[in-house]
Design an enzyme around this catalytic site. Structure first.
Site, PDB file in Angstrom:
ATOM      1  N   ARG A 272      -5.673  19.965 -12.945  1.00 13.06           N
ATOM      2  CA  ARG A 272      -5.712  18.855 -13.724  1.00 13.06           C
ATOM      3  C   ARG A 272      -7.007  17.288 -12.947  1.00 13.06           C
ATOM      4  O   ARG A 272      -7.484  16.520 -13.441  1.00 13.06           O
ATOM      5  CB  ARG A 272      -4.806  17.860 -14.621  1.00 13.06           C
ATOM      6  CG  ARG A 272      -4.129  18.529 -15.777  1.00 13.06           C
ATOM      7  CD  ARG A 272      -2.782  17.761 -16.608  1.00 13.06           C
ATOM      8  NE  ARG A 272      -2.492  18.567 -17.400  1.00 13.06           N
ATOM      9  CZ  ARG A 272      -1.354  19.699 -17.220  1.00 13.06           C
ATOM     10  NH1 ARG A 272      -0.737  19.599 -15.222  1.00 13.06           N
ATOM     11  NH2 ARG A 272      -0.995  20.372 -17.671  1.00 13.06           N
TER      12      ARG A 272
ATOM     13  N   GLY B  61       7.524  21.566 -13.762  1.00 12.36           N
ATOM     14  CA  GLY B  61       8.960  23.036 -13.385  1.00 12.36           C
ATOM     15  C   GLY B  61       9.894  22.440 -14.512  1.00 12.36           C
ATOM     16  O   GLY B  61      11.083  23.020 -14.282  1.00 12.36           O
TER      17      GLY B  61
ATOM     18  N   GLU C 225      11.024  22.921 -16.858  1.00  9.42           N
ATOM     19  CA  GLU C 225      11.125  24.442 -18.215  1.00  9.42           C
ATOM     20  C   GLU C 225      11.933  25.531 -17.374  1.00  9.42           C
ATOM     21  O   GLU C 225      12.574  25.997 -17.339  1.00  9.42           O
ATOM     22  CB  GLU C 225      10.473  24.674 -18.640  1.00  9.42           C
ATOM     23  CG  GLU C 225      10.030  24.263 -19.749  1.00  9.42           C
ATOM     24  CD  GLU C 225       9.215  22.868 -19.476  1.00  9.42           C
ATOM     25  OE1 GLU C 225       8.791  22.713 -18.429  1.00  9.42           O
ATOM     26  OE2 GLU C 225       9.825  22.069 -20.563  1.00  9.42           O
TER      27      GLU C 225
ATOM     28  N   TRP D  66       3.506  16.390 -13.880  1.00  6.54           N
ATOM     29  CA  TRP D  66       2.618  16.726 -14.283  1.00  6.54           C
ATOM     30  C   TRP D  66       0.785  16.100 -14.833  1.00  6.54           C
ATOM     31  O   TRP D  66       0.120  17.046 -14.757  1.00  6.54           O
ATOM     32  CB  TRP D  66       2.674  18.023 -14.542  1.00  6.54           C
ATOM     33  CG  TRP D  66       3.372  17.993 -15.941  1.00  6.54           C
ATOM     34  CD1 TRP D  66       5.176  17.622 -16.167  1.00  6.54           C
ATOM     35  CD2 TRP D  66       3.122  17.815 -17.569  1.00  6.54           C
ATOM     36  NE1 TRP D  66       5.161  17.511 -17.356  1.00  6.54           N
ATOM     37  CE2 TRP D  66       4.093  17.670 -18.256  1.00  6.54           C
ATOM     38  CE3 TRP D  66       1.491  17.764 -17.872  1.00  6.54           C
ATOM     39  CZ2 TRP D  66       3.663  18.097 -19.426  1.00  6.54           C
ATOM     40  CZ3 TRP D  66       1.012  18.494 -19.295  1.00  6.54           C
ATOM     41  CH2 TRP D  66       2.758  18.396 -20.193  1.00  6.54           C
TER      42      TRP D  66
ATOM     43  N   ASP E  17      12.380  17.672 -25.414  1.00  7.57           N
ATOM     44  CA  ASP E  17      11.632  18.229 -24.291  1.00  7.57           C
ATOM     45  C   ASP E  17       9.939  17.180 -25.164  1.00  7.57           C
ATOM     46  O   ASP E  17       8.983  18.021 -24.483  1.00  7.57           O
ATOM     47  CB  ASP E  17      10.809  19.700 -25.078  1.00  7.57           C
ATOM     48  CG  ASP E  17       9.678  20.508 -23.779  1.00  7.57           C
ATOM     49  OD1 ASP E  17      10.065  19.947 -22.442  1.00  7.57           O
ATOM     50  OD2 ASP E  17       8.921  21.176 -24.742  1.00  7.57           O
TER      51      ASP E  17
ATOM     52  N   ASP F  11       8.657  15.293 -22.849  1.00 11.61           N
ATOM     53  CA  ASP F  11       8.085  14.495 -21.685  1.00 11.61           C
ATOM     54  C   ASP F  11       7.200  13.495 -22.005  1.00 11.61           C
ATOM     55  O   ASP F  11       6.614  13.522 -22.661  1.00 11.61           O
ATOM     56  CB  ASP F  11       6.942  15.358 -21.719  1.00 11.61           C
ATOM     57  CG  ASP F  11       7.609  17.103 -20.451  1.00 11.61           C
ATOM     58  OD1 ASP F  11       7.687  17.557 -19.609  1.00 11.61           O
ATOM     59  OD2 ASP F  11       8.134  17.529 -21.377  1.00 11.61           O
TER      60      ASP F  11
ATOM     61  N   ARG G 296       5.000  10.616 -26.190  1.00 12.38           N
ATOM     62  CA  ARG G 296       5.713  11.819 -26.775  1.00 12.38           C
ATOM     63  C   ARG G 296       6.054  12.521 -27.879  1.00 12.38           C
ATOM     64  O   ARG G 296       5.961  12.873 -29.116  1.00 12.38           O
ATOM     65  CB  ARG G 296       5.709  13.127 -26.171  1.00 12.38           C
ATOM     66  CG  ARG G 296       4.754  14.608 -26.930  1.00 12.38           C
ATOM     67  CD  ARG G 296       5.292  15.519 -25.436  1.00 12.38           C
ATOM     68  NE  ARG G 296       6.100  17.117 -24.970  1.00 12.38           N
ATOM     69  CZ  ARG G 296       5.807  17.599 -24.730  1.00 12.38           C
ATOM     70  NH1 ARG G 296       5.163  17.363 -23.344  1.00 12.38           N
ATOM     71  NH2 ARG G 296       6.644  19.156 -24.723  1.00 12.38           N
TER      72      ARG G 296
ATOM     73  N   ASN H 227       0.773  13.865 -26.031  1.00 13.18           N
ATOM     74  CA  ASN H 227       0.390  15.198 -25.246  1.00 13.18           C
ATOM     75  C   ASN H 227      -0.393  15.123 -23.764  1.00 13.18           C
ATOM     76  O   ASN H 227      -0.622  13.428 -23.577  1.00 13.18           O
ATOM     77  CB  ASN H 227       0.251  16.469 -25.473  1.00 13.18           C
ATOM     78  CG  ASN H 227       1.597  17.667 -24.360  1.00 13.18           C
ATOM     79  OD1 ASN H 227       1.260  17.586 -23.605  1.00 13.18           O
ATOM     80  ND2 ASN H 227       2.728  18.199 -25.624  1.00 13.18           N
TER      81      ASN H 227
ATOM     82  N   TRP I  81      -6.172  19.079 -28.430  1.00 12.00           N
ATOM     83  CA  TRP I  81      -5.564  19.093 -26.745  1.00 12.00           C
ATOM     84  C   TRP I  81      -6.805  18.304 -26.122  1.00 12.00           C
ATOM     85  O   TRP I  81      -6.513  18.317 -25.291  1.00 12.00           O
ATOM     86  CB  TRP I  81      -5.475  20.540 -26.687  1.00 12.00           C
ATOM     87  CG  TRP I  81      -4.006  20.998 -27.120  1.00 12.00           C
ATOM     88  CD1 TRP I  81      -4.626  22.211 -28.299  1.00 12.00           C
ATOM     89  CD2 TRP I  81      -2.593  20.279 -27.423  1.00 12.00           C
ATOM     90  NE1 TRP I  81      -3.325  22.569 -28.204  1.00 12.00           N
ATOM     91  CE2 TRP I  81      -2.119  21.760 -28.237  1.00 12.00           C
ATOM     92  CE3 TRP I  81      -1.953  20.050 -25.992  1.00 12.00           C
ATOM     93  CZ2 TRP I  81      -0.691  22.324 -27.680  1.00 12.00           C
ATOM     94  CZ3 TRP I  81      -0.495  19.870 -26.192  1.00 12.00           C
ATOM     95  CH2 TRP I  81       0.026  20.757 -27.059  1.00 12.00           C
TER      96      TRP I  81
END
Lengths: 271, 545
Positions: B139, B199, B201, B252, B313, B315, B340, B399, B473
């Site tokens: 990013r 990470g 997940e 992230w 999930d 985040d 989110r 997101n 996105w």
């Protein structure tokens, strides 16, 4: 010269030591090209458990796709066991589909996952009925204008050359009778009216905020700027007509289903 | 012969020195890039020095050359293609006429901002066996002095020379084979590079790290799951007594920095396993939260958890946007946060206390955010073996795509997504480096959509929206002239900030996974958009001073 040779040897040794195991030459017996565990109940069960842990996050719990693509039609699309094994083992460069590290995932694991996936796309083996030869005649009379089978037919609808290996009889039946309700992306029906008043029907191939791309009912690929349209309607009904009993009697329907169920592509395509 | 060679070499050296001195006498010194420059954000309009333009993450430029009246004359000036697979998710940086941008698979470039021509290229040799759940992306760079900083897919943080792209230091953050990776753009604060790891997940234990800009040595670490010696450890209960060790909370996207309070603000990732909380009862601090840390020490000053005991999930790795507002007649220093989970939050940024939380999309998991800051949960929202429909889906109401904030107009612009998912849950055992999600999400038949929405920060109400043809996105950029740049379906689009009216668009040819930036060069305002693996620079076609 000797020094150079030694240096190269050391470099080669280091390179091999750093190479990932899947890059190393394989020894011993050759990997089979067809899944040795296909249909094995225990393998399918294990594969299902592994699919949940390793694959479902991207491909969805039913493998019908989420962030990653739908996997239930991969054999229908002409992929072979051998190729799918390689995709899992090597990954797809530049995507989230990373290689399956042999230190974590052995060959048997991959075959088990593929055995499980096969059950999601396999056609249930209901006892075949109907006359395939008559079914082909019915198909030629009603369907070839829009559907290709083995290189013959129209392009407005999906190619059906392998439909028998990927779609169960019940699914084919609901499509034909018009009760399915789902339309594959790329074949959604659309009606446009241009500024000049021309009404055009077709299937949507792509669309963004300012334009739409279609194949019209004469199989002409066309793009339109939305600003140049008077109307743009996404039709709920597929362009494929519903073949109710008045258009297709039960016997002809049975024959047609027998014919379609037997379409598995050519040998070359299956390999 | 040897004497002649030496004499010639000496003569050349002397001549070269004279020429160099002469050139130096004619040339302006190269500008330096200081800590103060980073604090100044976009005051110098030729620059874009942080992920969102300034430490407050406004992504709002003071530039006014491109306006709602003339934006229809915006035309492409040049394109730069990476010749790699993958896609841009990075925010390019601009300094002294050069663009610095990172690409997929740990690549990076210095590019002439006038012409789009490459100056140097950086590429990291990545090891085999990388584990990265959600794209081999990056990013963006952080920048200070003559160095650029970046995180890497094998969970390192590196410094490279701004002038050559050569590696200067390289520090491992965590073992990549256990599922740790680095994709965030660094936040450079004073003499430190602040980064974190992705990470969740894979059951990582998330953290925010600070490294010395000169040496690359670690200065401090803040773990985003509370360990036995941390306050909040009691929020990890249940049968898995080690749940906090593999509890997620990854980092992230970059955070924000308030120099006056000397606090950094960071959104933290989902709890793990993603969809099964049976063995990690409790709130699971500090996952799905915002944490405010002392920039010098990494000590926690306050936290606010958006989604206690996250099992969807969600985040909270969105941009904390710092703003000074007048609310009910009182001046307030706040953090704005479009989460989110579908709620838009206003928090006091000195204390972390909730001021307001309102949904900015359709949600079915919480009725409202109570005055004590906790969500009032709705029934039938827990992922199950049979599947439970919840809105939003796991990709969320928004997101990582960065929003923008126009403080003059009091508007917060965000890419909002309307989608629901069928959440499944099952037992999962932690095994380092393996997926650790405890479930999955199934797509539903109803067609999701997304929209650019303008939220009035004074009230939390939606002022306007523009609906995209598909799920976007794209990040957002706004300018003082009253424009908002965002997009969908590959279209970079310009909108009127007051009305949301679409004024201009350009089909870039690939989906947008980043936001535009803007800068001045040679008296012309440029808008730079990453899409796919291409950068496209735009400026007015026939601009004259």
């Amino acid at each position: 010269m000797r020094r150079l040779t030694c240096t190269l040897l050391v470099a080669a040794t280091v390179a091999i030591a750093h190479a990932s195991p899947q890059d190393r030459p394989t020894r011993g017996e050759q990997r089979p090209t067809r899944n040795p565990l296909e249909g094995n109940a225990q393998a399918i069960s294990n594969g299902g458990a592994m699919f949940r842990t390793r694959c479902a996050g991207c491909h969805g719990p039913d493998a019908r796709g989420y962030v990653g693509p739908d996997l239930t039609g991969v054999w229908l699309a002409g992929n072979t066991d051998d190729h799918l094994f390689d995709v899992v083992r090597r990954g797809i460069p530049g995507t989230e589909m990373t290689p399956a590290d042999p230190l974590r995932v052995n060959d048997r694991d991959i075959w088990q996952v593929l055995a499980y996936l096969r059950t999601l796309s396999a056609v249930t083996s209901a006892p075949p009925t109907g006359d395939a030869a008559n079914g082909e005649r019915v198909f030629r009379a009603n369907c070839t204008r829009c559907h290709v089978v083995n290189g013959r037919g129209g392009q407005l609808g999906p190619d059906l050359s392998r439909i028998g290996s990927g779609r169960p009889r019940a699914g084919l039946l609901s499509k034909l009778r018009g009760t399915s309700g789902t339309i594959r992306p790329g074949y959604e029906s659309v009606t446009l009216v241009t500024k000049e008043g021309e009404r055009i029907r077709g299937v949507r191939k792509n669309e963004d905020e300012f334009s739409i791309q279609i194949m019209d009912t004469r199989e002409r690929l066309q793009g339109f700027l939305k600003a140049n349209l008077n109307e743009l309607t996404m039709d709920k009904q597929s362009l494929m007509p519903a073949y109710g009993p008045e258009r297709l009697n039960d016997r002809d329907l049975d024959d047609l289903l027998r014919y379609l169920s037997g379409l598995r592509g050519s040998e070359a395509a299956r390999r | 012969m040897r004497v002649l060679t030496v004499r010639l070499a000496f003569a050349a050296l002397v001549a070269g020195g004279v020429v160099t001195c002469a050139l130096n006498a004619q040339q302006a010194p190269a500008p330096e890039l200081t800590v103060q420059d980073l604090r100044d954000g976009l005051k110098n309009p030729t620059r874009w020095l942080t992920y969102s333009g300034n430490y407050a993450n406004h992504r709002h430029s003071p530039l006014t050359q491109i306006t709602p009246e003339n934006v229809h004359r915006l035309t492409a000036q040049w394109q730069f293609q990476t010749d790699t697979l993958g896609k841009f998710e990075a925010a390019p940086l601009v300094f002294d006429g050069v663009i610095y941008v990172t690409g997929p698979l740990d690549t990076g470039w210095a590019i002439d901002a006038r012409s789009g021509r490459q100056i140097w290229r950086y590429r990291r040799d990545l090891p085999a066996g990388l584990i990265a759940c959600c794209g081999l992306v990056n990013r963006g760079f952080g920048i200070l002095g003559d160095r650029l900083f970046k995180t890497t897919l094998d969970a390192h943080v590196v410094a490279i020379s701004r002038k050559t792209g050569a590696l200067e230091w390289d520090t491992a953050m965590a073992p990549y084979r256990n599922g740790y990776s680095g994709t965030t753009a660094p936040l450079v604060v004073k003499d430190k590079v602040l980064v974190g790891v992705a990470g969740a997940e894979y059951g990582v234990r998330g953290f925010i790290d600070a490294y010395d800009v000169q040496s690359g040595k670690q200065v401090w670490r803040f773990y985003t799951t509370a360990g036995p010696d941390d306050p909040g450890h009691g929020t990890w209960r249940g049968t898995d007594t080690k749940a906090w060790e593999h509890g997620g909370g990854s980092i992230w996207v970059p955070g924000a920095y308030d120099p006056d309070l000397n606090l950094v603000y960071w959104g933290t990732g989902n709890a793990g396993p993603d969809y099964n909380g049976a063995e990690r009862e409790g709130d699971n601090l500090y996952t799905a939260s915002i944490v405010a840390l002392d920039a010098d020490t990494g000590k926690l000053r306050w936290h606010y958890q958006f989604t206690p005991h996250d099992i969807w999930d969600w985040d909270s790795t969105q941009m904390p946007v710092l703003a000074d507002l007048t609310l009910n007649g009182e001046p307030r220093k706040v953090v704005l946060f479009a989460n989110r989970n579908g709620f838009f939050y206003v928090l006091d940024r000195a204390t972390g206390k909730l001021i307001r939380g309102k949904p900015f999309i359709e949600t079915t998991w919480a009725k409202e955010i109570r005055p004590d800051g906790r969500p009032m949960l709705l029934p039938n929202i827990v992922p199950s073996e049979e599947g439970t429909k919840v809105c939003p889906d796991q990709t969320g109401g928004t997101n990582w795509m960065p929003p923008s904030f126009d403080s003059t107009r009091g508007l917060f612009f965000v890419t909002a997504r309307e989608s629901c998912g069928m959440f499944f849950s099952w037992k999962d055992d932690y095994n380092p480096g393996d997926g650790f999600r405890g479930g999955a999400v199934q797509r539903l038949g109803d067609r999701p959509y997304s929209a650019l929405r303008a939220i009035d920060v004074a009230t939390g109400e939606r002022r306007w929206e523009y609906r995209y043809a598909s799920q976007s996105w794209a990040g957002v950029l706004s300018t003082d002239s009253g424009l908002v740049f965002a997009g969908g379906s590959g279209n970079l689009m310009a909108f009127d900030a007051r009305s949301g009216k679409n004024l201009w668009h350009f089909q870039t040819g690939s989906a947008l996974y980043a936001g535009a930036i803007t800068y001045m060069i040679d008296g012309r305002q440029h808008v730079l958009m990453p899409s796919g693996t291409t950068l496209t620079a735009f400026a007015l076609a026939d601009f004259r001073d």
